[in-house]
Design an enzyme around this catalytic site. Structure first.
Site, PDB file in Angstrom:
ATOM      1  N   SER A  20      43.863  20.858  35.452  1.00  0.00           N
ATOM      2  CA  SER A  20      43.241  21.246  36.714  1.00  0.00           C
ATOM      3  C   SER A  20      41.910  20.564  36.997  1.00  0.00           C
ATOM      4  O   SER A  20      41.486  20.517  38.143  1.00  0.00           O
ATOM      5  CB  SER A  20      43.061  22.761  36.757  1.00  0.00           C
ATOM      6  N   LYS A  41      48.593  28.723  43.930  1.00  0.00           N
ATOM      7  CA  LYS A  41      48.077  27.388  44.240  1.00  0.00           C
ATOM      8  C   LYS A  41      48.963  26.781  45.333  1.00  0.00           C
ATOM      9  O   LYS A  41      48.809  27.129  46.485  1.00  0.00           O
ATOM     10  CB  LYS A  41      48.038  26.556  42.963  1.00  0.00           C
ATOM     11  N   HIS A  70      49.345  24.110  38.610  1.00  0.00           N
ATOM     12  CA  HIS A  70      49.024  23.105  39.631  1.00  0.00           C
ATOM     13  C   HIS A  70      50.184  22.176  39.956  1.00  0.00           C
ATOM     14  O   HIS A  70      50.087  21.382  40.878  1.00  0.00           O
ATOM     15  CB  HIS A  70      47.818  22.265  39.188  1.00  0.00           C
TER      16      HIS A  70
HETATM   17  C1  LIG Z   1      44.511  28.808  38.380  1.00  0.00           C
HETATM   18  C2  LIG Z   1      45.132  28.707  37.039  1.00  0.00           C
HETATM   19  C3  LIG Z   1      45.536  29.847  36.357  1.00  0.00           C
HETATM   20  C4  LIG Z   1      45.228  31.227  36.879  1.00  0.00           C
HETATM   21  O1  LIG Z   1      46.048  31.537  37.960  1.00  0.00           O
HETATM   22  P1  LIG Z   1      45.608  32.672  39.006  1.00  0.00           P
HETATM   23  O2  LIG Z   1      46.884  33.011  39.685  1.00  0.00           O
HETATM   24  O3  LIG Z   1      44.609  32.047  39.904  1.00  0.00           O
HETATM   25  O4  LIG Z   1      45.048  33.801  38.217  1.00  0.00           O
HETATM   26  C5  LIG Z   1      46.186  29.706  35.152  1.00  0.00           C
HETATM   27  N1  LIG Z   1      46.418  28.478  34.632  1.00  0.00           N
HETATM   28  C6  LIG Z   1      46.009  27.359  35.248  1.00  0.00           C
HETATM   29  C7  LIG Z   1      46.278  26.024  34.612  1.00  0.00           C
HETATM   30  C8  LIG Z   1      45.348  27.438  36.466  1.00  0.00           C
HETATM   31  O5  LIG Z   1      44.933  26.332  37.072  1.00  0.00           O
END
Ligand SMILES: *Cc1c(COP(=O)(O)O)cnc(C)c1O
Length: 381
Positions: free
Chosen positions: A174, A233, A202
């Protein structure tokens, strides 16, 4: 108030190191723009990669706003089952399990699989929720250098005696926009008799046929034990899932504390997620537009000599090094009409502070070209 006095000192220390953060109000305006701190800016900071967020329609049939119980009590409304069937179908797995969020999924799944006699092998740049899940599990924690699978191989050999070994990695990182070598990871997991969990937060929706993810795109999805991902996302909603064999999911239902001891996602959210999954699967143009847009931005920044690390995706870091400089660049970009927030330690390693750009299918090419010109000018100063 003695506690406030202590806290003020700690906050001051953060300010001196340019690491103090605050919450700023923002609201999407459509077409890749947002209202941020009262100003209209081109949104290069959102995870709404496919532009689905603004295209979803609130259901009006009043299925009930709240879920009001854990799924293991009486909160398991029909939407949950339908959504899990949708995810398992998309992923081609025996079953799936839905979670309240990606953070809850990772801090729930890992402790369900590992205890203190086990070991986790984790990429150094994995998301904080994976790190927290491992800590919560009490398992031995071995971190391998970012995407260095020779190092992983060595650690797996050195720590072969654990009862269970879990390799866990982001599929798309990310903060760097590079991807894990999933082919090599499944080979290593098989050689070392380990379990493999990947986090497609992502990459879900963005890669693979119908957006099934990077494991699908690499053709190795059936060799991954747990495919975790989020609806927060590219899917533009909220919530997360784990997809795997029927046995794996049965085990997780029985062992994950962040499913048992928390309320189910409300029906209205589940319905939005199902809408989003269906749109994403059907509308290939979103993935094509995103790929084109991201390639334009990466190429232009690279040609201008900016350091975008190993990015091959829609997440494009512009690494400036110093945290203070990153904040300065972020502010100047904002003054120039661009929302692209500075990412600083501890989110990224010391000395690698950056501006993280994320591209969307909704961005117009002319807007991106203009933004890239502004970024090059500001960073080169
Ligand atoms: C954003 C993210 C999460 C957390 O997800 P949420 O639904 O925002 O709690 C977990 N793992 C990765 C790699 C992320 O980028």
């Amino acid at each position: 108030m003695p506690i406030d006095k202590q806290l003020i000192e700690e906050l001051e220390a953060l300010r001196r190191r340019n690491l103090h953060r605050c919450l700023r109000t923002s609201q999407p305006l459509g077409d890749g723009y947002l209202q941020f701190d009262g100003k209209r800016l081109l949104n290069l900071a959102s995870n709404d990669y496919l532009g689905l967020c603004e295209d979803l329609e609130l259901p009006d049939d009043g299925d009930g706003a709240g879920a009001t119980a854990s799924r293991l009590i009486v909160g398991n409304h029909p939407g949950c089952d339908e959504l899990e069937a949708d995810v398992a179908e998309l992923k081609g797995t025996g079953a799936a399990l839905v979670f309240g969020s990606g953070y809850l999924a990772n801090i729930g799944i890992i402790p369900a699989l590992l205890g203190r006699h086990d070991a986790a092998f984790s990429d150094r740049l994995n998301h904080a929720s994976i790190v927290d899940g491992i800590r919560l599990s009490g398992a031995n924690h071995h971190r391998y250098a970012h995407n260095d699978l020779a190092h992983l191989d060595q650690l797996l050999s050195e720590h072969a005696s654990h009862r269970r070994k879990l390799i866990v990695t982001d599929a798309l990182f990310s903060m760097d926009g590079d991807v894990a070598d999933l082919h090599r990871l499944v080979e290593l997991k098989e050689q070392h008799d380990a379990v493999l969990m990947i986090d497609e937060a992502h990459s879900g929706g963005v890669f693979g046929a119908r957006g099934a993810g990077l494991a699908d795109a690499a053709g190795i999805a059936d060799r991954v034990d747990v495919q975790m991902g989020t609806f927060s996302k590219a899917y533009g909603c909220y919530g997360a899932y784990a997809a795997g064999s029927a046995t794996m999911i049965d085990y997780l239902v029985n062992h994950v504390r962040t499913v048992a001891y928390t309320t189910a996602l409300p029906p209205v959210v589940v319905e939005l997620i199902r809408q989003s999954l269906a749109k994403s699967a059907a509308e290939q143009w979103r993935r094509e537009r995103l790929e084109e847009n991201a390639a334009i931005v990466r190429q232009a920044l690279r040609e201008a000599g900016l350091d975008i690390g190993g990015s091959t995706t829609q997440i494009i870091p512009v690494i400036v090094g110093d945290a203070g400089r990153a904040v300065e660049v972020g502010n100047e970009l904002q003054a120039g009409g661009i929302a692209a927030v500075a990412i600083r330690p501890p989110t990224v390693p010391e000395g690698t502070a950056r501006i993280r750009l994320s591209v969307s299918a909704k961005h117009q090419r002319a807007d991106l070209e203009q933004a890239v010109a502004t970024i090059i000018r500001v960073v080169a100063k």
